[in-house]
Scaffold this motif. Structure first.
Motif, PDB file in Angstrom:
ATOM      1  N   LYS A   1      57.525  12.984  22.546  1.00  9.06           N
ATOM      2  CA  LYS A   1      57.574  12.587  23.954  1.00  9.06           C
ATOM      3  C   LYS A   1      57.283  13.780  24.863  1.00  9.06           C
ATOM      4  O   LYS A   1      57.480  14.938  24.485  1.00  9.06           O
ATOM      5  CB  LYS A   1      58.963  12.030  24.298  1.00  9.06           C
ATOM      6  CG  LYS A   1      59.320  10.752  23.563  1.00  9.06           C
ATOM      7  CD  LYS A   1      58.472   9.593  24.002  1.00  9.06           C
ATOM      8  CE  LYS A   1      58.888   8.302  23.331  1.00  9.06           C
ATOM      9  NZ  LYS A   1      58.013   7.184  23.663  1.00  9.06           N
ATOM     10  N   CYS A   2      56.890  13.483  26.070  1.00 11.93           N
ATOM     11  CA  CYS A   2      56.633  14.492  27.092  1.00 11.93           C
ATOM     12  C   CYS A   2      57.881  15.359  27.241  1.00 11.93           C
ATOM     13  O   CYS A   2      58.983  14.837  27.397  1.00 11.93           O
ATOM     14  CB  CYS A   2      56.309  13.785  28.404  1.00 11.93           C
ATOM     15  SG  CYS A   2      56.349  14.831  29.853  1.00 11.93           S
ATOM     16  N   PRO A   3      57.738  16.690  27.185  1.00 13.04           N
ATOM     17  CA  PRO A   3      58.922  17.544  27.283  1.00 13.04           C
ATOM     18  C   PRO A   3      59.604  17.478  28.649  1.00 13.04           C
ATOM     19  O   PRO A   3      60.796  17.735  28.753  1.00 13.04           O
ATOM     20  CB  PRO A   3      58.383  18.947  27.011  1.00 13.04           C
ATOM     21  CG  PRO A   3      56.922  18.858  27.116  1.00 13.04           C
ATOM     22  CD  PRO A   3      56.524  17.436  26.933  1.00 13.04           C
ATOM     23  N   ARG A   4      58.885  17.107  29.684  1.00 11.60           N
ATOM     24  CA  ARG A   4      59.461  17.084  31.037  1.00 11.60           C
ATOM     25  C   ARG A   4      60.341  15.859  31.278  1.00 11.60           C
ATOM     26  O   ARG A   4      61.462  15.962  31.752  1.00 11.60           O
ATOM     27  CB  ARG A   4      58.344  17.128  32.068  1.00 11.60           C
ATOM     28  CG  ARG A   4      58.843  17.174  33.485  1.00 11.60           C
ATOM     29  CD  ARG A   4      57.679  17.351  34.428  1.00 11.60           C
ATOM     30  NE  ARG A   4      58.124  17.306  35.802  1.00 11.60           N
ATOM     31  CZ  ARG A   4      57.459  16.686  36.748  1.00 11.60           C
ATOM     32  NH1 ARG A   4      56.322  16.091  36.494  1.00 11.60           N
ATOM     33  NH2 ARG A   4      57.914  16.684  37.972  1.00 11.60           N
ATOM     34  N   CYS A   5      59.828  14.660  30.929  1.00  9.07           N
ATOM     35  CA  CYS A   5      60.578  13.434  31.220  1.00  9.07           C
ATOM     36  C   CYS A   5      61.175  12.795  29.966  1.00  9.07           C
ATOM     37  O   CYS A   5      62.046  11.935  30.068  1.00  9.07           O
ATOM     38  CB  CYS A   5      59.697  12.424  31.951  1.00  9.07           C
ATOM     39  SG  CYS A   5      58.343  11.763  30.951  1.00  9.07           S
ATOM     40  N   ASN A   6      60.683  13.185  28.801  1.00 16.63           N
ATOM     41  CA  ASN A   6      61.126  12.612  27.518  1.00 16.63           C
ATOM     42  C   ASN A   6      60.872  11.114  27.428  1.00 16.63           C
ATOM     43  O   ASN A   6      61.543  10.412  26.683  1.00 16.63           O
ATOM     44  CB  ASN A   6      62.600  12.910  27.240  1.00 16.63           C
ATOM     45  CG  ASN A   6      62.834  14.270  26.619  1.00 16.63           C
ATOM     46  OD1 ASN A   6      63.876  14.527  26.081  1.00 16.63           O
ATOM     47  ND2 ASN A   6      61.852  15.157  26.666  1.00 16.63           N
TER      48      ASN A   6
ATOM     49  N   HIS B   1      47.335  13.463  31.279  1.00 18.77           N
ATOM     50  CA  HIS B   1      48.618  13.568  31.976  1.00 18.77           C
ATOM     51  C   HIS B   1      49.633  12.645  31.339  1.00 18.77           C
ATOM     52  O   HIS B   1      49.268  11.662  30.701  1.00 18.77           O
ATOM     53  CB  HIS B   1      48.461  13.178  33.447  1.00 18.77           C
ATOM     54  CG  HIS B   1      47.542  14.067  34.202  1.00 18.77           C
ATOM     55  ND1 HIS B   1      46.194  13.831  34.288  1.00 18.77           N
ATOM     56  CD2 HIS B   1      47.773  15.211  34.878  1.00 18.77           C
ATOM     57  CE1 HIS B   1      45.642  14.793  34.999  1.00 18.77           C
ATOM     58  NE2 HIS B   1      46.577  15.647  35.368  1.00 18.77           N
ATOM     59  N   CYS B   2      50.911  12.943  31.563  1.00 19.92           N
ATOM     60  CA  CYS B   2      51.965  12.058  31.091  1.00 19.92           C
ATOM     61  C   CYS B   2      51.859  10.736  31.846  1.00 19.92           C
ATOM     62  O   CYS B   2      51.801  10.734  33.075  1.00 19.92           O
ATOM     63  CB  CYS B   2      53.333  12.696  31.339  1.00 19.92           C
ATOM     64  SG  CYS B   2      54.700  11.591  30.934  1.00 19.92           S
ATOM     65  N   PRO B   3      51.836   9.615  31.119  1.00 22.62           N
ATOM     66  CA  PRO B   3      51.736   8.321  31.795  1.00 22.62           C
ATOM     67  C   PRO B   3      52.981   7.972  32.610  1.00 22.62           C
ATOM     68  O   PRO B   3      52.931   7.078  33.453  1.00 22.62           O
ATOM     69  CB  PRO B   3      51.539   7.326  30.638  1.00 22.62           C
ATOM     70  CG  PRO B   3      52.005   8.030  29.422  1.00 22.62           C
ATOM     71  CD  PRO B   3      51.859   9.505  29.672  1.00 22.62           C
ATOM     72  N   VAL B   4      54.077   8.678  32.407  1.00 24.78           N
ATOM     73  CA  VAL B   4      55.317   8.366  33.134  1.00 24.78           C
ATOM     74  C   VAL B   4      55.537   9.329  34.303  1.00 24.78           C
ATOM     75  O   VAL B   4      55.671   8.907  35.444  1.00 24.78           O
ATOM     76  CB  VAL B   4      56.535   8.384  32.169  1.00 24.78           C
ATOM     77  CG1 VAL B   4      57.827   8.146  32.921  1.00 24.78           C
ATOM     78  CG2 VAL B   4      56.346   7.342  31.072  1.00 24.78           C
ATOM     79  N   CYS B   5      55.560  10.633  34.043  1.00 21.61           N
ATOM     80  CA  CYS B   5      55.900  11.598  35.106  1.00 21.61           C
ATOM     81  C   CYS B   5      54.700  12.353  35.657  1.00 21.61           C
ATOM     82  O   CYS B   5      54.822  13.075  36.640  1.00 21.61           O
ATOM     83  CB  CYS B   5      56.952  12.586  34.605  1.00 21.61           C
ATOM     84  SG  CYS B   5      56.308  13.841  33.466  1.00 21.61           S
ATOM     85  N   GLY B   6      53.551  12.222  35.028  1.00 18.81           N
ATOM     86  CA  GLY B   6      52.354  12.887  35.528  1.00 18.81           C
ATOM     87  C   GLY B   6      52.212  14.334  35.088  1.00 18.81           C
ATOM     88  O   GLY B   6      51.287  15.021  35.534  1.00 18.81           O
ATOM     89  N   GLN B   7      53.085  14.812  34.225  1.00 21.93           N
ATOM     90  CA  GLN B   7      52.978  16.193  33.722  1.00 21.93           C
ATOM     91  C   GLN B   7      51.587  16.429  33.142  1.00 21.93           C
ATOM     92  O   GLN B   7      51.088  15.613  32.373  1.00 21.93           O
ATOM     93  CB  GLN B   7      54.049  16.437  32.648  1.00 21.93           C
ATOM     94  CG  GLN B   7      53.904  17.725  31.859  1.00 21.93           C
ATOM     95  CD  GLN B   7      54.101  18.979  32.711  1.00 21.93           C
ATOM     96  OE1 GLN B   7      55.010  19.035  33.528  1.00 21.93           O
ATOM     97  NE2 GLN B   7      53.218  19.953  32.544  1.00 21.93           N
ATOM     98  N   ASP B   8      50.978  17.533  33.518  1.00 22.58           N
ATOM     99  CA  ASP B   8      49.655  17.887  33.012  1.00 22.58           C
ATOM    100  C   ASP B   8      49.765  18.236  31.524  1.00 22.58           C
ATOM    101  O   ASP B   8      50.508  19.137  31.149  1.00 22.58           O
ATOM    102  CB  ASP B   8      49.122  19.082  33.808  1.00 22.58           C
ATOM    103  CG  ASP B   8      47.693  19.434  33.465  1.00 22.58           C
ATOM    104  OD1 ASP B   8      47.062  18.687  32.681  1.00 22.58           O
ATOM    105  OD2 ASP B   8      47.203  20.444  33.983  1.00 22.58           O
TER     106      ASP B   8
HETATM  107 ZN   LIG Z   1      56.461  12.963  31.306  1.00 21.06          ZN
END
Ligand SMILES: [Zn+2]
Length: 137
Positions: free
Chosen positions: A14-19, A41-48
């Motif tokens: 999972k994305c490390p920012r939003c998990n 980008h993360c489909p949830v939080c937009g993290q690059d």
């Molecule tokens: Zn994310």
């Protein structure tokens, strides 16, 4: 497994920012087309996810360590238990590398990414703040 931890992000990919957002395009590690395929980008939080050119080259250090940690004990056991010489072990070594490759590629990327991006439990609030700040600038 607790959300917001390093282990959660690595095991669940999972994305490390939003998990929450998936790091890889396909959940199937052995889908040859998408072994390391990641969205931009993360489909949830937009993290690059494409932090900079060559960002994931650093993951090769982790994959090297993982591959060594797994293959050396297995090959040493094959050498001592079954009295195989090095040339007999070569096909076993190649097979091991091929089987491990998709797993190692993904885990090393997630671990590397987690070194630089950390879980933010307030990512929604911080994203809204960043948007507002950017909008006003
Ligand atoms: Zn994310």
């Amino acid at each position: 497994m607790e959300k917001g931890t390093f282990l959660y992000s690595v095991v669940k990919e999972k994305c490390p920012r939003c998990n929450e957002g998936d790091l890889f395009v396909s959940k199937n590690r052995y889908s040859l087309r998408n072994i390391g395929g990641m969205p931009d980008h993360c489909p949830v939080c937009g993290q690059d996810f494409k932090m900079e050119d060559g960002f994931f080259l650093g993951a090769t250090y982790i994959s090297y360590a993982m591959t060594t940690a797994v293959t050396v004990p297995i090959l040493a056991a094959a050498y001592w238990l079954f009295d195989l010489d090095y040339m007999d072990m070569l096909p076993l070594f190649i097979l091991l590398l091929l089987l491990l490759m998709p797993f190692v590629i993904r885990v090393s990327r997630v671990v590397w990414f987690n070194f630089f991006v950390h879980y933010d439990k307030d990512w929604q609030k911080n994203m809204a703040t960043a948007r507002t700040a950017g909008h006003n600038a």
